[in-house]
Design a protein around this motif. Structure first.
Motif, PDB file in Angstrom:
ATOM      1  N   PHE A 308       7.684   4.972  -5.990  1.00 18.64           N
ATOM      2  CA  PHE A 308       7.207   5.408  -7.308  1.00 18.64           C
ATOM      3  C   PHE A 308       5.695   5.513  -7.340  1.00 18.64           C
ATOM      4  O   PHE A 308       4.992   4.681  -6.758  1.00 18.64           O
ATOM      5  CB  PHE A 308       7.587   4.384  -8.379  1.00 18.64           C
ATOM      6  CG  PHE A 308       9.053   4.356  -8.712  1.00 18.64           C
ATOM      7  CD1 PHE A 308       9.842   5.481  -8.553  1.00 18.64           C
ATOM      8  CD2 PHE A 308       9.635   3.193  -9.214  1.00 18.64           C
ATOM      9  CE1 PHE A 308      11.188   5.454  -8.878  1.00 18.64           C
ATOM     10  CE2 PHE A 308      10.980   3.156  -9.532  1.00 18.64           C
ATOM     11  CZ  PHE A 308      11.760   4.286  -9.359  1.00 18.64           C
ATOM     12  N   TRP A 309       5.221   6.465  -8.097  1.00 14.49           N
ATOM     13  CA  TRP A 309       3.817   6.459  -8.498  1.00 14.49           C
ATOM     14  C   TRP A 309       3.713   5.480  -9.658  1.00 14.49           C
ATOM     15  O   TRP A 309       4.479   5.571 -10.625  1.00 14.49           O
ATOM     16  CB  TRP A 309       3.366   7.855  -8.942  1.00 14.49           C
ATOM     17  CG  TRP A 309       3.124   8.709  -7.757  1.00 14.49           C
ATOM     18  CD1 TRP A 309       3.941   9.674  -7.269  1.00 14.49           C
ATOM     19  CD2 TRP A 309       1.992   8.625  -6.879  1.00 14.49           C
ATOM     20  NE1 TRP A 309       3.393  10.218  -6.130  1.00 14.49           N
ATOM     21  CE2 TRP A 309       2.202   9.589  -5.872  1.00 14.49           C
ATOM     22  CE3 TRP A 309       0.835   7.842  -6.828  1.00 14.49           C
ATOM     23  CZ2 TRP A 309       1.295   9.791  -4.832  1.00 14.49           C
ATOM     24  CZ3 TRP A 309      -0.060   8.048  -5.795  1.00 14.49           C
ATOM     25  CH2 TRP A 309       0.163   9.008  -4.824  1.00 14.49           C
ATOM     26  N   MET A 310       2.808   4.555  -9.505  1.00 14.09           N
ATOM     27  CA  MET A 310       2.616   3.523 -10.512  1.00 14.09           C
ATOM     28  C   MET A 310       1.330   3.844 -11.271  1.00 14.09           C
ATOM     29  O   MET A 310       0.390   4.400 -10.708  1.00 14.09           O
ATOM     30  CB  MET A 310       2.451   2.148  -9.863  1.00 14.09           C
ATOM     31  CG  MET A 310       3.494   1.825  -8.815  1.00 14.09           C
ATOM     32  SD  MET A 310       5.115   1.514  -9.513  1.00 14.09           S
ATOM     33  CE  MET A 310       4.854  -0.115 -10.179  1.00 14.09           C
ATOM     34  N   GLY A 313       0.197  -0.588 -13.347  1.00 17.76           N
ATOM     35  CA  GLY A 313       1.117  -1.642 -12.929  1.00 17.76           C
ATOM     36  C   GLY A 313       2.587  -1.331 -13.186  1.00 17.76           C
ATOM     37  O   GLY A 313       3.444  -2.144 -12.856  1.00 17.76           O
ATOM     38  N   ALA A 314       2.903  -0.173 -13.770  1.00 21.77           N
ATOM     39  CA  ALA A 314       4.311   0.140 -14.021  1.00 21.77           C
ATOM     40  C   ALA A 314       4.625   1.527 -13.492  1.00 21.77           C
ATOM     41  O   ALA A 314       3.718   2.344 -13.282  1.00 21.77           O
ATOM     42  CB  ALA A 314       4.598   0.089 -15.517  1.00 21.77           C
ATOM     43  N   LYS A 315       5.907   1.800 -13.277  1.00 20.48           N
ATOM     44  CA  LYS A 315       6.321   3.129 -12.830  1.00 20.48           C
ATOM     45  C   LYS A 315       5.845   4.169 -13.844  1.00 20.48           C
ATOM     46  O   LYS A 315       6.017   3.983 -15.045  1.00 20.48           O
ATOM     47  CB  LYS A 315       7.848   3.195 -12.733  1.00 20.48           C
ATOM     48  CG  LYS A 315       8.352   4.550 -12.317  1.00 20.48           C
ATOM     49  CD  LYS A 315       9.837   4.717 -12.557  1.00 20.48           C
ATOM     50  CE  LYS A 315      10.231   6.171 -12.254  1.00 20.48           C
ATOM     51  NZ  LYS A 315      11.536   6.541 -12.760  1.00 20.48           N
ATOM     52  N   ASP A 351       5.703   2.370  -2.858  1.00 17.06           N
ATOM     53  CA  ASP A 351       5.060   2.764  -4.110  1.00 17.06           C
ATOM     54  C   ASP A 351       3.568   3.000  -3.857  1.00 17.06           C
ATOM     55  O   ASP A 351       3.014   2.513  -2.873  1.00 17.06           O
ATOM     56  CB  ASP A 351       5.195   1.646  -5.159  1.00 17.06           C
ATOM     57  CG  ASP A 351       6.643   1.446  -5.580  1.00 17.06           C
ATOM     58  OD1 ASP A 351       7.465   2.334  -5.300  1.00 17.06           O
ATOM     59  OD2 ASP A 351       6.939   0.405  -6.180  1.00 17.06           O
ATOM     60  N   ASN A 353      -0.377   3.624  -6.119  1.00 23.99           N
ATOM     61  CA  ASN A 353      -1.051   3.682  -7.416  1.00 23.99           C
ATOM     62  C   ASN A 353      -1.702   5.025  -7.612  1.00 23.99           C
ATOM     63  O   ASN A 353      -2.381   5.516  -6.719  1.00 23.99           O
ATOM     64  CB  ASN A 353      -2.149   2.620  -7.482  1.00 23.99           C
ATOM     65  CG  ASN A 353      -1.567   1.317  -7.945  1.00 23.99           C
ATOM     66  OD1 ASN A 353      -0.801   1.275  -8.913  1.00 23.99           O
ATOM     67  ND2 ASN A 353      -1.892   0.266  -7.218  1.00 23.99           N
TER      68      ASN A 353
END
Ligand code: MSP
Length: 672
Positions: A308-310, A313-315, A351, A353
């Protein structure tokens, strides 16, 4: 299409070597506009499809939109539109994303198309014929965000374990698929196809889930109508995942009953690679092969699960509201900048950022500095020392430095190909950049600007100019799947056309090739992260701010620039202003105005005649840091050649005053 009962390795070998390859993205829900997450899967698959085509494979590459289900129906209600009108509007945004991002898809499928109804109903009929569908009642929890049924035991704080959203209680008549019947068949399949899901740990997760025991799956809904009617019982619509997964067959022509469809299926199924985000591995690696086995069809060859691209701090996701629009970043960094960053930054399966800092740093370090400088050096040298024509460089006169570079080119080609074959695009880019840096180092070590001073070095200079350009040709080919636009621009500067990977190797650049004009490839973005941050909305409903960067790097943006008394930024960028250090200075005999300077321009040392003798004494100039026009056509003056121009300011009548920059800047630094 007969089921392949025989799943021995020789069978898969045959289909792999047939040269046909089928690549898919997930089909995207249309409850929201596309964001960087969707753009990423699409760019990743596009790069893989392009690389496979360059390797000579016959690729069919599919993307599209998933338009049925409760989530979409509700989004349409919220937008006050009938569901079909809403779907048409949002689906267009995903199609537009493909155009914007230069996606080379061969088809774009929508699950609301008649061809898809036919295919989904055909699969349903086959599964029913196999005795795998029965009617029952579903009572339990449902997550509309993920469109999944959630067993009570899996709820986390009464919420969906996958996305954390609130779940709803359902109680309705439903058709069931006998998933439990396929438990052992699936486990056998996983055992016999250890590469079925990559990365491997994702396969292990699915295996563990199956080993824990499978419940039959509810595959129809009666509480809403936005879906494909179940054959023979139209008050039921198919469960959106049953409908959606079959899109991969629809696009090949399944259910069309046409000979072309049959031929396409025979060619591309099951030689398919489904790329998916890690949250939908279970649907692809468990439900999908079970549906296919039931329908008498072979499961897909491979499922590649990316991370996932975060953001914060979250998806990154619409439901959390922390999305970045691909358009904003494309506007600032250009298409190549965005594609490069996304595909370089996220190692397959992990993942990553998404941040302004990260993309700005990669843009300036990898693209502007490493690749941009190489392109400028390798092409400018040929223009400067050989009139823009690639010289002969007979291999028998190559020295060890040259042979080492050829070996580095060969290593990079093999490594990039191998990594693309393993879908490791980030690693492939790392390999390409290892070569970029090696070629830069080769040029610096050879010091062509010194060689050029003495005709007896002509051979070594030719080898250097030839190899710099030849390696750049290979680099353009290697970055082509990720940055097709930049690759084309590099090739235009080299005076070359597109090149396949099949015969790609060092030393095939034809001597005598006439180079095109040199243009800046990736002008550095001299903006702070704070200035860029204004563009990062983090909120889809916020208006799109104007582009904060004044340096469009795509020709399309430059072309749109006003011309009424103004110049476009690209016009300005054609003037290569660079920091230079004065090494020597002497008066020019018989001239009151001119001083002859020898300067270090970073990539070379050169002579410039500057009209500053009335304001400066030669001895005051040595050691000074000045600014020069580095790409001015050399011109004869006072029986010498001036290779550039020194920048100085003056009033109409006053003496010239040299333009000053911070002396700590190195020679060659670009002034813009
Ligand atoms: N419609 C289903 C898929 C059906 S396939 C037969 C679906 N759609 S979706 O719109 O939610 O898109 C999911 C896909 O978008 C992910 O699997 C992934 O490819 C991409 N991404 C969406 N958000 C993402 C991130 N934050 N990061 C990376 N990719 C993400 O699920």
């Amino acid at each position: 299409m007969p089921e392949k009962k025989d799943h021995d390795p020789a069978m898969s070998e045959r289909s792999e070597s047939s040269g046909a390859s089928y690549i898919t993205t997930p089909i995207y829900y249309i409850n929201a506009q596309p964001h960087i997450g969707h753009a990423y899967t699409t760019m990743l698959t596009d790069a893989v499809a392009r690389a496979q085509r360059l390797m000579g494979e016959d690729v069919f590459y599919l993307t599209g939109t998933d338009e049925h289900g409760q989530k979409v129906a509700r989004a349409a209600q919220k937008a006050n539109l009938d569901t079909k009108t809403f779907s048409d509007q949002v689906s267009i945004a995903f199609r537009q994303m493909c155009t914007d991002l230069s996606i080379s898809n061969d088809d774009f499928i929508r699950t609301t198309e008649p061809r898809h109804y036919a295919a989904a109903q055909e699969i349903w009929n086959r599964v029913q014929k196999a005795g795998d569908i029965y009617k029952g009642e579903y009572e339990g929890w449902y997550c509309t965000v993920d469109e999944i049924f959630v067993p009570e035991a899996q709820l986390v704080d009464d919420k969906c374990p996958t996305c954390g959203s609130k779940v709803e209680r359902l109680k309705e008549e439903s058709y069931y698929f006998r998933l439990s019947k396929y438990q052992q068949k699936l486990l056998d399949w996983y055992r016999d196809h250890p590469d079925f899901v990559q990365p491997e740990f994702r396969l292990n997760e699915v295996k563990a889930f199956v080993e824990a025991g499978l419940q039959d799956l509810s595959i129809s809904r009666t509480s809403f109508t936005w879906g494909i009617p179940v054959p023979g019982d139209p008050k039921h619509v198919m469960y959106v995942w049953f409908d959606a997964l079959t899109n991969y067959l629809t696009a090949l022509g399944f259910g069309s009953g046409t000979p072309e469809g049959e031929a396409r299926i025979a060619k591309y199924w099951p030689t398919v690679t489904h790329f998916v985000g890690k949250e939908i591995v279970r649907q692809h690696a468990l439900y999908w092969p079970a549906f296919l086995m039931s329908a008498g069809l072979t499961p897909p060859r491979r499922i590649i699960a990316h991370g996932f691209w975060m953001m914060g701090g979250a998806k990154m996701s619409k439901s959390l509201g922390n999305v970045a629009r691909y358009q904003d970043y494309q506007q600032v960094f250009g298409l190549d900048g965005l594609r490069y960053f996304a595909l370089r930054e996220m190692p397959l399966g992990q993942d990553a950022n998404f941040s302004d800092e990260a993309i700005l740093t990669r843009f300036n370090a990898d693209l502007a500095n490493d690749l941009g400088n190489l392109v400028s050096r390798a092409t400018t040298m040929v223009h400067r020392y050989r009139d823009g024509v690639i010289p002969e460089a007979p291999p028998e006169r190559a020295q060890s430095l040259d042979r080492d570079l050829d070996a580095a080119v060969a290593t990079a080609i093999d490594a990039v190909k191998a990594n693309f074959q393993a879908y490791q695009v980030s690693l492939a880019l790392q390999d390409a950049w290892t070569l970029v840096r090696q070629v830069n180092k080769y040029i610096v070590e050879r010091e062509p600007w010194k060689l050029a001073k003495d005709a007896k070095n002509a051979d070594v200079l030719n080898q250097t100019l030839y190899r710099g350009a030849d390696a750049l040709r290979v680099i353009a080919a290697l970055v082509d799947p990720v940055m097709p636009d930049a690759a084309g621009r590099i090739r235009r500067m080299l005076g070359l056309g597109a090149e396949s990977w099949r015969a790609l190797r060092a030393g095939t650049l034809a001597p005598g090739t006439k180079l095109g004009d040199v243009e800046p490839l990736f002008p550095r973005l001299e903006k702070t992260v704070e200035e860029l941050r204004t563009m990062s909305t983090g909120n889809e409903s916020a208006p799109t701010p104007p582009p904060p960067i004044a340096a469009p790097s795509s020709p399309a943006l430059a072309a749109a620039a006003p011309t009424d008394g103004h110049i476009a930024i690209d016009d300005f960028m054609k003037v290569e202003l660079r920091v230079a250090k004065v090494l020597e200075a002497e008066a020019v005999p018989k001239s009151k105005k001119l001083i002859k300077l020898k300067v270090d321009a970073g990539t070379d040392q050169r002579t410039i005649l500057a009209g500053i003798a009335e304001a400066y004494k030669p001895e005051e100039l040595v050691g000074r840091t000045i600014v020069i026009v580095a790409n001015l056509k050399p011109r004869p003056m006072m029986g010498m050649e001036s290779q550039g121009m020194v920048l100085a300011a003056s009033t109409e009548t006053g003496p010239p005053s040299l333009v000053a920059v911070d002396p700590s800047l190195p020679a060659g630094a670009r002034v813009r």
